[in-house]
Scaffold this motif. Structure first.
Motif, PDB file in Angstrom:
ATOM      1  N   ASN A 296      48.637   1.058  47.942  1.00 31.13           N
ATOM      2  CA  ASN A 296      48.848   1.932  49.285  1.00 31.13           C
ATOM      3  C   ASN A 296      47.673   2.521  49.915  1.00 31.13           C
ATOM      4  OD1 ASN A 296      51.999   1.975  49.363  1.00 31.13           O
ATOM      5  ND2 ASN A 296      51.569   2.806  47.383  1.00 31.13           N
ATOM      6  N   ARG A 297      46.757   1.731  50.515  1.00 32.60           N
ATOM      7  CA  ARG A 297      45.454   2.284  50.867  1.00 32.60           C
ATOM      8  C   ARG A 297      45.851   3.168  52.146  1.00 32.60           C
ATOM      9  NH1 ARG A 297      40.985  -0.751  50.561  1.00 32.60           N
ATOM     10  NH2 ARG A 297      41.165  -2.856  49.354  1.00 32.60           N
ATOM     11  N   ILE A 298      46.873   2.737  52.854  1.00 38.35           N
ATOM     12  CA  ILE A 298      47.354   3.917  53.691  1.00 38.35           C
ATOM     13  C   ILE A 298      48.875   3.777  53.621  1.00 38.35           C
ATOM     14  CG2 ILE A 298      45.441   3.527  55.419  1.00 38.35           C
ATOM     15  CD1 ILE A 298      47.363   1.734  57.171  1.00 38.35           C
ATOM     16  N   TYR A 299      49.471   4.922  53.981  1.00 37.14           N
ATOM     17  CA  TYR A 299      50.965   4.839  53.849  1.00 37.14           C
ATOM     18  C   TYR A 299      51.236   5.648  55.357  1.00 37.14           C
ATOM     19  CZ  TYR A 299      55.513   5.922  51.869  1.00 37.14           C
ATOM     20  OH  TYR A 299      56.802   5.953  51.854  1.00 37.14           O
ATOM     21  N   VAL A 300      52.036   4.452  55.928  1.00 39.54           N
ATOM     22  CA  VAL A 300      52.507   4.717  57.155  1.00 39.54           C
ATOM     23  C   VAL A 300      53.972   5.478  57.182  1.00 39.54           C
ATOM     24  CG1 VAL A 300      53.393   3.680  59.454  1.00 39.54           C
ATOM     25  CG2 VAL A 300      51.538   2.609  58.191  1.00 39.54           C
ATOM     26  N   VAL A 301      54.046   6.677  57.784  1.00 34.72           N
ATOM     27  CA  VAL A 301      55.365   7.415  57.736  1.00 34.72           C
ATOM     28  C   VAL A 301      56.101   7.110  59.055  1.00 34.72           C
ATOM     29  CG1 VAL A 301      55.927   9.952  57.870  1.00 34.72           C
ATOM     30  CG2 VAL A 301      54.165   9.296  56.295  1.00 34.72           C
ATOM     31  N   GLY A 302      55.320   7.133  59.979  1.00 39.88           N
ATOM     32  CA  GLY A 302      56.110   6.911  61.329  1.00 39.88           C
ATOM     33  C   GLY A 302      56.143   8.366  62.222  1.00 39.88           C
ATOM     34  N   SER A 303      57.408   8.443  62.744  1.00 39.72           N
ATOM     35  CA  SER A 303      57.523   9.558  63.631  1.00 39.72           C
ATOM     36  C   SER A 303      58.243  10.753  62.759  1.00 39.72           C
ATOM     37  CB  SER A 303      58.400   9.179  64.810  1.00 39.72           C
ATOM     38  OG  SER A 303      58.682  10.261  65.447  1.00 39.72           O
ATOM     39  N   LEU A 304      57.682  11.764  63.042  1.00 44.23           N
ATOM     40  CA  LEU A 304      58.047  12.973  62.305  1.00 44.23           C
ATOM     41  C   LEU A 304      58.440  14.204  63.188  1.00 44.23           C
ATOM     42  CD1 LEU A 304      56.043  13.912  59.282  1.00 44.23           C
ATOM     43  CD2 LEU A 304      58.207  13.381  59.230  1.00 44.23           C
ATOM     44  N   ASP A 305      59.935  14.392  63.435  1.00 41.46           N
ATOM     45  CA  ASP A 305      60.407  15.350  64.264  1.00 41.46           C
ATOM     46  C   ASP A 305      60.030  16.808  63.623  1.00 41.46           C
ATOM     47  OD1 ASP A 305      61.498  13.511  65.919  1.00 41.46           O
ATOM     48  OD2 ASP A 305      63.448  13.409  64.907  1.00 41.46           O
ATOM     49  N   PRO A 306      59.993  17.920  64.440  1.00 39.06           N
ATOM     50  CA  PRO A 306      59.808  19.044  64.071  1.00 39.06           C
ATOM     51  C   PRO A 306      60.804  19.322  62.981  1.00 39.06           C
ATOM     52  CG  PRO A 306      59.552  18.981  66.489  1.00 39.06           C
ATOM     53  CD  PRO A 306      60.316  17.740  66.230  1.00 39.06           C
ATOM     54  N   ASP A 307      60.303  20.109  62.048  1.00 36.51           N
ATOM     55  CA  ASP A 307      60.860  20.402  60.722  1.00 36.51           C
ATOM     56  C   ASP A 307      61.413  19.257  59.908  1.00 36.51           C
ATOM     57  OD1 ASP A 307      60.623  22.981  61.411  1.00 36.51           O
ATOM     58  OD2 ASP A 307      62.404  23.092  62.579  1.00 36.51           O
ATOM     59  N   ASP A 308      61.296  17.978  60.366  1.00 34.23           N
ATOM     60  CA  ASP A 308      61.364  16.761  59.687  1.00 34.23           C
ATOM     61  C   ASP A 308      60.417  16.719  58.521  1.00 34.23           C
ATOM     62  OD1 ASP A 308      62.534  14.742  58.636  1.00 34.23           O
ATOM     63  OD2 ASP A 308      62.142  13.452  60.394  1.00 34.23           O
ATOM     64  N   PHE A 309      60.754  15.969  57.374  1.00 32.57           N
ATOM     65  CA  PHE A 309      59.524  15.762  56.218  1.00 32.57           C
ATOM     66  C   PHE A 309      59.562  14.200  55.798  1.00 32.57           C
ATOM     67  CE2 PHE A 309      61.321  15.438  51.998  1.00 32.57           C
ATOM     68  CZ  PHE A 309      62.671  15.823  52.394  1.00 32.57           C
ATOM     69  N   SER A 310      58.768  13.714  55.113  1.00 33.45           N
ATOM     70  CA  SER A 310      58.745  12.377  54.681  1.00 33.45           C
ATOM     71  C   SER A 310      57.821  12.519  53.227  1.00 33.45           C
ATOM     72  CB  SER A 310      58.280  11.277  55.412  1.00 33.45           C
ATOM     73  OG  SER A 310      57.991  10.179  54.893  1.00 33.45           O
ATOM     74  N   SER A 311      58.293  11.582  52.172  1.00 32.85           N
ATOM     75  CA  SER A 311      57.278  11.394  51.198  1.00 32.85           C
ATOM     76  C   SER A 311      56.419  10.366  51.577  1.00 32.85           C
ATOM     77  CB  SER A 311      58.208  11.144  49.815  1.00 32.85           C
ATOM     78  OG  SER A 311      59.102  12.160  49.623  1.00 32.85           O
ATOM     79  N   PHE A 312      55.277  10.472  50.669  1.00 32.25           N
ATOM     80  CA  PHE A 312      54.375   9.570  50.668  1.00 32.25           C
ATOM     81  C   PHE A 312      53.654   9.341  49.515  1.00 32.25           C
ATOM     82  CE2 PHE A 312      52.119  13.392  51.251  1.00 32.25           C
ATOM     83  CZ  PHE A 312      51.081  13.410  50.590  1.00 32.25           C
ATOM     84  N   GLU A 313      52.861   8.138  49.332  1.00 34.29           N
ATOM     85  CA  GLU A 313      52.097   7.868  48.451  1.00 34.29           C
ATOM     86  C   GLU A 313      50.730   6.896  48.445  1.00 34.29           C
ATOM     87  OE1 GLU A 313      54.256   5.936  44.841  1.00 34.29           O
ATOM     88  OE2 GLU A 313      52.527   4.833  44.396  1.00 34.29           O
ATOM     89  N   VAL A 314      49.630   7.504  48.045  1.00 35.53           N
ATOM     90  CA  VAL A 314      48.477   6.846  48.481  1.00 35.53           C
ATOM     91  C   VAL A 314      47.750   6.466  47.152  1.00 35.53           C
ATOM     92  CG1 VAL A 314      48.249   7.230  50.740  1.00 35.53           C
ATOM     93  CG2 VAL A 314      47.212   8.841  49.125  1.00 35.53           C
ATOM     94  N   ASN A 315      46.993   5.372  47.154  1.00 35.20           N
ATOM     95  CA  ASN A 315      46.014   5.008  45.898  1.00 35.20           C
ATOM     96  C   ASN A 315      44.532   5.025  46.482  1.00 35.20           C
ATOM     97  OD1 ASN A 315      48.632   3.206  45.658  1.00 35.20           O
ATOM     98  ND2 ASN A 315      48.239   4.264  44.020  1.00 35.20           N
ATOM     99  N   PHE A 316      43.719   5.731  45.542  1.00 32.24           N
ATOM    100  CA  PHE A 316      42.341   5.764  45.814  1.00 32.24           C
ATOM    101  C   PHE A 316      41.600   5.535  44.665  1.00 32.24           C
ATOM    102  CE2 PHE A 316      43.577  10.050  45.199  1.00 32.24           C
ATOM    103  CZ  PHE A 316      42.548  10.585  44.613  1.00 32.24           C
ATOM    104  N   ARG A 317      40.038   5.416  44.761  1.00 33.07           N
ATOM    105  CA  ARG A 317      39.169   5.490  43.707  1.00 33.07           C
ATOM    106  C   ARG A 317      38.247   6.640  44.168  1.00 33.07           C
ATOM    107  NH1 ARG A 317      39.062  -0.288  43.059  1.00 33.07           N
ATOM    108  NH2 ARG A 317      39.854  -1.102  41.160  1.00 33.07           N
ATOM    109  N   ALA A 318      37.890   7.362  42.889  1.00 30.95           N
ATOM    110  CA  ALA A 318      36.802   8.533  43.319  1.00 30.95           C
ATOM    111  C   ALA A 318      35.804   8.594  42.060  1.00 30.95           C
ATOM    112  CB  ALA A 318      37.516   9.681  43.458  1.00 30.95           C
TER     113      ALA A 318
END
Lengths: 385, 216
Positions: A296-318
């Protein structure tokens, strides 16, 4: 005797001659005055009908000879003590024939305060009293009314907004050639200008401009119009101040959980739109110094209406950093891109903590083991000897 | 005077001289190998735990089977390697006109595993402390599982544990030299060559794997 009678008759004739001549002249003058009285002003116009201060106007006066005889005119002129009339005299007019009309045009300039002025129009006849008339010239300097009908509550950088102007004509006469040109550094305007044209008295017209500010600036609307053949320019300034859109989409990240696997970190969480507008094409990724990695370099949530939510997951190195930026990119309804950054503290797990301290202990074990084994081997070889 | 464990560690020459006077027996060496195998199996199970976390949830039902196969393989491998080392030493001692039997050599090589049992007991906590603290994400791509596994195995803790294992293997090799000398009735020098060459190559391979190939 005959001579005396001749002289007497001659004297009588000489005495009577001036009286006859005077009577003849009087009769002629009366005839001329009678003819001149038939000449009247039949039309007088002024364009523009109402002047603004400094305007020039064209005054046109038409006279008509309603009599049966031609009337000689020596001079025609227009004069006034306040209104400026650069060329107000016709010195060689000639005669106006019976039943004919003549038109005289004058240019006046209203370098005077607002009010109604009455320049005097005079026609000087030969052997007859002059014809006089007064031409009302109205000076009234009320300008066009330019007002903002629609504007956003706030402006934001790169966000296209629509401005609606209303142009009204509060004057008593028609205004022509109305043209609006917007101008301002740091503000992109989609339309280069807008032409309204003619506005009758008490009429108005709306024009809209789509603007995209890049920074806070003053947007000036240059309104050009004509009153008759006088061109006027009117400026209206709209201050464009960049600030937060009160209704804009506002992504908020919460419930963040960070886990690690080797040097690969995984961030999970929820993104909620706490604004009043829709957030489109919401994308979540990580920024430098973090390096996004699969899956998951990037996570596409798409459209978010007001007061709407979505879960996400991204991976990275630091590397050895304390926190990394979590980037939430989204677009508004007009396609303007926005980016919201949330700093996420790298939560090193207990094993990660031990990665720094624990090897020291293990190295100590290693050294002790090496010394013991070396000692045992040496000892066993000495025993062999 | 019976041979003691202390003799095995500090005076292996005398230990094996005394053992040569006794009947050949594989009970005690087998027990030592079994203990070493159990330790290896526990280590494999500890290592496998986080790897299983990487697998997709659909593969969770295979976890017990996978665990059983891994630990069983670890246990059996120790016995196989015991035999392999014995065969190698036996063959390499043949040019030096070794005369002893294979069973006696197998017995002595089995005794030589005792330091590795100690080494296993030392490295096992290191394995446990390292792997128990990991929390890994679930992934579906097999190449990514491999990549993460390599990263896990290249951790400093595991590299040091590997070096510790090598040290105890060298200790075992020292015992095996004395055991081979007695079991095959060859000189100490020849025994050192027969043991030192294969073990040395194995140690080099192990260290190379640890530090240059990203893991075991």
């Amino acid at each position: 005797m005959r001579n005396a009678a001749f002289v007497l008759i001659l004297l009588l004739f000489m005495a009577a001659a001036p009286v006859v001549a005077q009577e003849t002249a009087t009769t002629t003058a009366l005839d001329s005055a009678s003819a001149a009285a038939q000449v009247t002003v039949t039309e007088k116009t002024i364009d523009p009908a109402v002047l603004m201060k400094g305007d020039r106007a064209t005054v046109t006066v038409t006279i008509t000879n309603n009599g049966a005889e031609s009337v000689p005119i020596s001079r025609v002129f227009l004069s006034d003590s306040d209104i400026s009339i650069p060329e107000g005299s016709y010195d060689s007019v000639g005669s106006i024939g019976a039943g004919n009309s003549m038109t005289f045009t004058f240019t006046v300039r209203a370098d005077v305060p607002d009010g109604i002025y009455y320049p005097r129009f005079s026609v000087n006849f030969r052997n007859a009293p002059s014809l006089r008339d007064y031409i009302p010239v109205k000076v009234e300097s009320t300008e066009l009314d330019v007002s903002l009908v629609t504007r956003p509550d706030t402006f934001s950088v790169g966000n296209k907004e629509t401005i609606v102007l209303r142009v009204g004509n509060p004057r008593e006469n028609t205004i022509n050639g109305i043209y609006i040109v917007p101008q301002g550094e740091g503000v992109e305007v989609e339309q280069s200008g807008s032409f309204i044209g003619r506005l009758q008295p008490d009429q108005s017209a709306n024009v809209s401009f789509d603007i995209t500010p890049q920074e806070s600036a003053n947007l000036t609307f240059h309104v050009t119009y004509r009153n008759g053949f006088n061109t006027h320019v009117l400026d209206r300034v709209l201050p464009v101040v960049i600030s937060d859109d009160k209704k804009a989409a506002q992504p908020v990240v919460s419930n963040i959980v960070m886990t690690s696997s080797g040097d690969v970190y995984t961030v999970t969480g929820d993104v909620t739109n706490a604004g009043l507008k829709v957030a489109n094409s919401v994308i979540i990724t990580t920024g430098a110094p973090a390096t996004p990695v699969e899956p998951n370099r990037i996570y596409v949530v798409g459209s978010l209406d007001p007061d709407d939510f979505s879960s996400f997951e991204v991976n990275f190195r630091a590397g050895d950093v304390a926190s990394i930026p979590l980037l939430i990119q989204y677009k508004d309804e007009d396609g303007n891109s926005f980016e919201h950054t949330t700093q996420v503290t790298i939560n090193r797990t207990s094993s990660s903590e031990e990665e720094r301290g624990f090897p020291v202990a293990i190295v100590a074990v290693l050294v002790v083991a090496a010394l013991v084994i070396a000692g045992v081997i040496v000892y066993s070889w000495k025993k062999k000897a | 005077m019976a041979a003691t464990i202390t003799d095995l560690f500090l005076n292996p020459g005398r230990f094996f001289e005394q053992k040569m006077r006794e009947e050949e027996g594989l009970k005690l060496p087998s027990l030592i190998i079994l203990i070493a195998g159990i330790i290896g199996a526990i280590g494999a199970a500890i290592s496998l735990g986080p790897i299983i976390q990487l697998l997709p949830s659909e593969a969770a039902s295979f976890t017990p089977v996978l665990m059983a196969i891994t630990t069983g393989a670890a246990l059996v491998t120790v016995f196989v390697i015991w035999v392999v080392w014995t065969v190698v030493f036996f063959l390499l001692s043949m040019p030096f006109k070794g005369t002893g039997g294979f069973k006696r050599l197998l017995e002595f090589v089995g005794y030589g595993y005792l330091p590795q049992v100690i080494g296993g007991l030392i490295t096992l906590p290191i394995f446990y402390l390292y792997f128990s603290g990991l929390d890994l994400p679930q992934v579906s791509d097999p190449t990514q599982i491999q990549e993460i596994t390599l990263q896990l195995m290249s951790a400093p803790e595991l590299q040091i544990a590997g070096v510790i294992s090598v040290l105890f293997l060298i200790w075992s090799a020292n015992i095996w030299i004395f055991g081979l000398k007695e079991a095959r009735n060859i000189s100490f020098r020849h025994a050192a060559i027969a043991v030192g060459v294969p073990v040395g190559l194995y140690v080099i391979f192990q260290l190379y794997s640890l530090f240059f190939s990203g893991g075991f």
